[in-house]
Design a protein around this motif. Sequence first.
Motif, mmCIF file in Angstrom:
data_model
loop_
_atom_site.group_PDB
_atom_site.id
_atom_site.type_symbol
_atom_site.label_atom_id
_atom_site.label_comp_id
_atom_site.label_asym_id
_atom_site.label_seq_id
_atom_site.Cartn_x
_atom_site.Cartn_y
_atom_site.Cartn_z
ATOM 1 N N PRO A 113 0.828 -1.211 0.000
ATOM 2 C CA PRO A 113 0.000 0.000 0.000
ATOM 3 C C PRO A 113 0.862 1.262 0.000
ATOM 4 O O PRO A 113 2.044 1.209 0.368
ATOM 5 N N PRO A 114 0.278 2.391 -0.382
ATOM 6 C CA PRO A 114 1.031 3.649 -0.328
ATOM 7 C C PRO A 114 1.493 3.917 1.105
ATOM 8 O O PRO A 114 0.878 3.451 2.070
ATOM 9 N N HIS A 115 2.556 4.701 1.219
ATOM 10 C CA HIS A 115 3.170 4.977 2.520
ATOM 11 C C HIS A 115 2.153 5.478 3.545
ATOM 12 O O HIS A 115 2.140 5.014 4.682
ATOM 13 N N ASP A 116 1.278 6.402 3.166
ATOM 14 C CA ASP A 116 0.344 6.951 4.142
ATOM 15 C C ASP A 116 -0.629 5.888 4.664
ATOM 16 O O ASP A 116 -0.967 5.860 5.834
ATOM 17 N N ASP A 135 -2.081 2.378 9.227
ATOM 18 C CA ASP A 135 -2.575 1.088 9.704
ATOM 19 C C ASP A 135 -1.519 0.252 10.440
ATOM 20 O O ASP A 135 -1.821 -0.841 10.897
ATOM 21 N N LEU A 136 -0.314 0.756 10.540
ATOM 22 C CA LEU A 136 0.799 -0.024 11.090
ATOM 23 C C LEU A 136 0.489 -0.654 12.445
ATOM 24 O O LEU A 136 0.804 -1.814 12.688
ATOM 25 N N ASP A 137 -0.175 0.076 13.313
ATOM 26 C CA ASP A 137 -0.461 -0.437 14.656
ATOM 27 C C ASP A 137 -1.451 -1.602 14.647
ATOM 28 O O ASP A 137 -1.531 -2.355 15.614
ATOM 29 N N THR A 138 -2.204 -1.761 13.567
ATOM 30 C CA THR A 138 -3.175 -2.854 13.488
ATOM 31 C C THR A 138 -2.546 -4.129 12.927
ATOM 32 O O THR A 138 -3.171 -5.183 12.983
ATOM 33 N N ARG A 154 7.664 -9.044 8.290
ATOM 34 C CA ARG A 154 7.819 -9.257 6.845
ATOM 35 C C ARG A 154 7.976 -7.933 6.110
ATOM 36 O O ARG A 154 8.728 -7.832 5.154
ATOM 37 N N LEU A 155 7.284 -6.901 6.564
ATOM 38 C CA LEU A 155 7.449 -5.583 5.955
ATOM 39 C C LEU A 155 8.846 -5.041 6.223
ATOM 40 O O LEU A 155 9.495 -4.497 5.326
ATOM 41 N N ALA A 156 9.330 -5.213 7.445
ATOM 42 C CA ALA A 156 10.688 -4.752 7.767
ATOM 43 C C ALA A 156 11.730 -5.494 6.932
ATOM 44 O O ALA A 156 12.749 -4.927 6.546
ATOM 45 N N SER A 183 8.902 4.475 5.093
ATOM 46 C CA SER A 183 8.151 3.371 5.699
ATOM 47 C C SER A 183 9.033 2.597 6.668
ATOM 48 O O SER A 183 8.581 2.185 7.740
ATOM 49 N N LEU A 184 10.281 2.398 6.301
ATOM 50 C CA LEU A 184 11.219 1.730 7.217
ATOM 51 C C LEU A 184 11.430 2.566 8.477
ATOM 52 O O LEU A 184 11.552 2.011 9.575
ATOM 53 N N LEU A 185 11.464 3.899 8.339
ATOM 54 C CA LEU A 185 11.589 4.766 9.506
ATOM 55 C C LEU A 185 10.389 4.589 10.437
ATOM 56 O O LEU A 185 10.552 4.490 11.660
ATOM 57 N N GLU A 186 9.194 4.508 9.869
ATOM 58 C CA GLU A 186 7.993 4.282 10.685
ATOM 59 C C GLU A 186 8.087 2.948 11.425
ATOM 60 O O GLU A 186 7.752 2.861 12.605
ATOM 61 N N LEU A 187 8.542 1.912 10.724
ATOM 62 C CA LEU A 187 8.698 0.608 11.377
ATOM 63 C C LEU A 187 9.787 0.662 12.443
ATOM 64 O O LEU A 187 9.662 0.045 13.505
#
Length: 179
Positions: free
Chosen positions: A102-105, A110-113, A121-123, A131-135
């Motif tokens: 999905p797009p970054h936003d 939704d990351l917390d869900t 797997r995303l990392a 996105s990696l910074l958010e993770l």
Amino acid sequence: MPNPHSLRATLLTATGLTPDLTTDVGRWQLYRTAAEDTASHATLLQAATVDPDRALVMSLVVHLPALTATADHPTWLAALAPSERAYATQRSTEYALLRTRPPHDTLTRDLDTYTNWLQLRLAESLTHKPSLLELADRGRTKRIRNLATTRRAASPADLHRRSASGCSYSQLSSHGRAT
């Protein structure tokens, strides 16, 4: 009702395996090998619907989204009783998300869900630095945060090379029972 013995015999012929089918380990070996051969999927699906070991069938259905198109997932989910489908449906949805990116936003909103399994797997597979910074900041476990931090520090060429070499999808099939 299909004969489980003849279905397994067909799978044995297709895979060339000779495991002890009286054990769940032997049937898992047969089913997992057959899952990697799309030509065997119809027979494998029939065998799964009549296998008495529901935990084994659950493992197979949870494993298959890594090997099949998203459009095929509902067919496999139907091999489970409705009361058994929640976890397998969730994993199917997670595999679909991994494939569609999905797009970054959307991803960060939704990351917390996301489950630990999906965050990991995303990392392992994302190449998008924000996105990696958010993770790295919000990943649920230390392992997820550390992996995202390490991958974020890698060069863009190295990130793409690692993702292309199978950092995620080649390992996905080895995580059939991962949490």
